[in-house]
Design a protein around this motif. Structure first.
Motif, mmCIF file in Angstrom:
data_model
loop_
_atom_site.group_PDB
_atom_site.id
_atom_site.type_symbol
_atom_site.label_atom_id
_atom_site.label_comp_id
_atom_site.label_asym_id
_atom_site.label_seq_id
_atom_site.Cartn_x
_atom_site.Cartn_y
_atom_site.Cartn_z
ATOM 1 N N ALA A 29 0.834 -1.204 0.000
ATOM 2 C CA ALA A 29 0.000 0.000 0.000
ATOM 3 C C ALA A 29 0.869 1.255 0.000
ATOM 4 O O ALA A 29 0.598 2.212 -0.727
ATOM 5 N N VAL A 53 1.009 4.114 -2.894
ATOM 6 C CA VAL A 53 0.663 5.495 -2.548
ATOM 7 C C VAL A 53 1.833 6.430 -2.826
ATOM 8 O O VAL A 53 1.638 7.564 -3.286
ATOM 9 N N LEU A 101 -5.984 2.128 3.846
ATOM 10 C CA LEU A 101 -5.619 1.465 2.589
ATOM 11 C C LEU A 101 -4.848 0.174 2.845
ATOM 12 O O LEU A 101 -5.022 -0.814 2.133
ATOM 13 N N SER A 102 -4.018 0.188 3.857
ATOM 14 C CA SER A 102 -3.264 -1.010 4.220
ATOM 15 C C SER A 102 -4.202 -2.124 4.678
ATOM 16 O O SER A 102 -4.009 -3.292 4.321
ATOM 17 N N TRP A 119 -7.290 -2.483 3.766
ATOM 18 C CA TRP A 119 -7.980 -2.919 2.553
ATOM 19 C C TRP A 119 -7.074 -3.829 1.721
ATOM 20 O O TRP A 119 -7.510 -4.875 1.221
ATOM 21 N N THR A 120 -5.814 -3.459 1.570
ATOM 22 C CA THR A 120 -4.858 -4.265 0.822
ATOM 23 C C THR A 120 -4.667 -5.630 1.475
ATOM 24 O O THR A 120 -4.651 -6.662 0.801
ATOM 25 N N SER A 152 1.912 1.515 8.788
ATOM 26 C CA SER A 152 1.268 2.250 7.695
ATOM 27 C C SER A 152 1.142 3.730 8.012
ATOM 28 O O SER A 152 1.337 4.576 7.134
#
Length: 187
Positions: free
Chosen positions: A29, A33, A83-84, A86-87, A130
């Motif tokens: 992630a 990004v 996002l992490s 989600w990843t 993250s």
């Protein structure tokens, strides 16, 4: 498939859980990004330099730090852990499907074994990493954005430098976190 040779295919859940939640999810992630949003932040500040908007902000007495840097840094520090997560979730779902098709490990078995294989502290380590990655990416992107000279050649060079520096710092910070938390959260 190598685990199946030795009759250790059930350990795929442990391997996937720890490696994705603790390492790969946050790292992938952050790299994505850094390449996408970090370069956009650098380019945005650079365009503001080229079009003399930074000079206009200074003339009006508006702080660059409070108006441009603080929102970017705080936003990326908050959003990158999301996002992490989600990843990591997407990677675990993919690993679950793969384990079911190749190793005949049922979805139910995967879901029941995962919390035992991956202690909760690993989730917090991944989210904490993250947040630090987001902070570093935003700070580096803003730094390189303010280094841009008022020409288009400098804009391209500094945007590229920003992405390279961000990814390098993310990987170095990940190595430091791996050393610091080496024995933490292992079952």
């Amino acid at each position: 498939m190598q685990l199946k040779t030795f009759g250790a295919e059930i350990y795929i859940i442990d391997i996937l859980g720890l490696s994705i939640i603790r390492e790969l999810g946050p790292l992938l992630a952050a790299i994505l990004v850094a390449g996408r949003s970090g370069s956009a932040m650098t380019a945005q500040i650079g365009i503001m330099r080229v079009t003399e908007e930074l000079d206009a902000l200074s003339a009006m007495g508006i702080s660059h730090s409070l108006r441009l840097i603080l929102p970017k840094v705080s936003a990326l520090t908050i959003v990158l852990p999301l996002l992490s997560a989600w990843t990591s979730a997407a990677a675990l779902i993919g690993g679950m499907f793969s384990a079911q098709t190749t190793l005949d490990i049922s979805y139910q078995q995967f879901f029941l074994r995962l919390p035992d294989a991956v202690p909760l502290v690993n989730v917090f380590i991944g989210l904490g990493k993250s947040a630090v990655f987001g902070l570093m990416i935003a700070l580096i992107a803003c730094h390189f954005g303010f280094r841009i000279k008022p020409n288009t050649e400098s804009l391209g060079n500094e945007t590229t430098n920003s992405v390279v520096a961000s990814i390098t710092v993310v990987i170095m910070n990940d190595a430091v976190f791996a050393i610091l938390f080496m024995g933490v959260g292992m079952p």
